[in-house]
Design a protein around this motif. Structure first.
Motif, PDB file in Angstrom:
ATOM      1  N   LYS A  36     -34.168 -23.533 -20.148  1.00 37.30           N
ATOM      2  CA  LYS A  36     -35.046 -22.668 -19.355  1.00 37.30           C
ATOM      3  C   LYS A  36     -35.172 -21.298 -20.017  1.00 37.30           C
ATOM      4  O   LYS A  36     -36.262 -20.722 -20.075  1.00 37.30           O
ATOM      5  CB  LYS A  36     -34.500 -22.522 -17.933  1.00 37.30           C
ATOM      6  N   GLY A  37     -34.064 -20.774 -20.524  1.00 35.21           N
ATOM      7  CA  GLY A  37     -34.100 -19.495 -21.231  1.00 35.21           C
ATOM      8  C   GLY A  37     -35.004 -19.545 -22.447  1.00 35.21           C
ATOM      9  O   GLY A  37     -35.763 -18.610 -22.716  1.00 35.21           O
ATOM     10  N   GLU A  92     -37.572 -21.512 -22.836  1.00 41.17           N
ATOM     11  CA  GLU A  92     -38.947 -21.551 -22.325  1.00 41.17           C
ATOM     12  C   GLU A  92     -39.436 -20.162 -21.930  1.00 41.17           C
ATOM     13  O   GLU A  92     -40.619 -19.869 -22.034  1.00 41.17           O
ATOM     14  CB  GLU A  92     -39.042 -22.497 -21.119  1.00 41.17           C
ATOM     15  N   GLU A  93     -38.512 -19.308 -21.493  1.00 39.20           N
ATOM     16  CA  GLU A  93     -38.867 -17.955 -21.075  1.00 39.20           C
ATOM     17  C   GLU A  93     -38.767 -16.948 -22.219  1.00 39.20           C
ATOM     18  O   GLU A  93     -38.875 -15.743 -22.002  1.00 39.20           O
ATOM     19  CB  GLU A  93     -37.977 -17.532 -19.899  1.00 39.20           C
ATOM     20  N   GLY A  94     -38.523 -17.451 -23.453  1.00 38.72           N
ATOM     21  CA  GLY A  94     -38.512 -16.582 -24.629  1.00 38.72           C
ATOM     22  C   GLY A  94     -37.176 -15.981 -25.000  1.00 38.72           C
ATOM     23  O   GLY A  94     -37.103 -15.154 -25.912  1.00 38.72           O
ATOM     24  N   ARG A  95     -36.101 -16.381 -24.323  1.00 33.43           N
ATOM     25  CA  ARG A  95     -34.777 -15.858 -24.679  1.00 33.43           C
ATOM     26  C   ARG A  95     -34.162 -16.704 -25.789  1.00 33.43           C
ATOM     27  O   ARG A  95     -34.468 -17.883 -25.909  1.00 33.43           O
ATOM     28  CB  ARG A  95     -33.868 -15.831 -23.440  1.00 33.43           C
TER      29      ARG A  95
END
Length: 182
Positions: free
Chosen positions: A158-159, A161-164
């Motif tokens: 998920k991180g 996917e969010e750019g992290r």
């Protein structure tokens, strides 16, 4: 009276029910025919800092901290898992002959920096009054993640996917410092 299960009434003619005791965590369920890849792996589904208090000295070769809550607000930093007190517990539990390792995986730049500063701070000026040198040595670059974190969790994905990006850190415990008397 008491003892779990059904209780006695409260004098109003109604039966009082005591809540059941919490169930133990379920066993790890694997598909038929599969076996655990490690025979020395234990999973503790709770606050690991509480568990560290009961771990025998020098009994762990590694401690992995993966994607802990970074507590990004300044006032909440005291809740971060890497603190001086928890590092003391880890130093007691890890083997101190240079083979004990602390691994950290996070997608929080603030938590990665906090970890570096806090673990590095346990070294002080490299001397503890006995002139015996540093407590921790950072391993940079850290060992290949396949050896200690071979899977990608849903949280890590998920991180991404969010750019992290994932930050991996590793330290070797060189020695156990003397207990503080203050």
């Amino acid at each position: 009276e008491g003892g779990g299960g059904e209780g006695t009434g409260g004098g109003d003619g109604k039966k009082k029910i005591d809540p059941p005791s919490p169930a133990p965590p379920p066993p790890i369920l694997l598909p038929p025919g599969e076996v655990l890849p490690y025979d020395n792996l234990r999973i503790y589904p709770g606050d690991g800092t509480k568990l560290l208090r009961s771990v025998p000295p020098s009994s762990l070769s590694s401690i992995l901290i993966t994607f802990p809550d970074p507590f990004p607000k300044r006032l909440h930093r005291r809740w971060r898992v890497i603190q001086d007190e928890t590092l003391q517990l880890m130093e007691n539990a890890l083997t101190s002959d240079g083979t004990g390792r602390l691994y950290v995986a996070t997608d929080s730049p603030e938590f990665a920096e906090w970890s570096e500063v806090t673990v590095g701070g346990r070294n002080g000026d490299g001397r503890d009054g006995e002139g015996t040198g540093p407590v921790w040595e950072r391993i940079d670059p850290p060992p290949d993640r396949e050896g200690w974190l071979p899977v990608v969790s849903r949280y890590e994905a998920k991180g991404w996917e969010e750019g992290r990006t994932t930050k991996l850190r590793c330290w070797r415990l060189l020695r156990r410092p003397p207990r503080s008397t203050t």
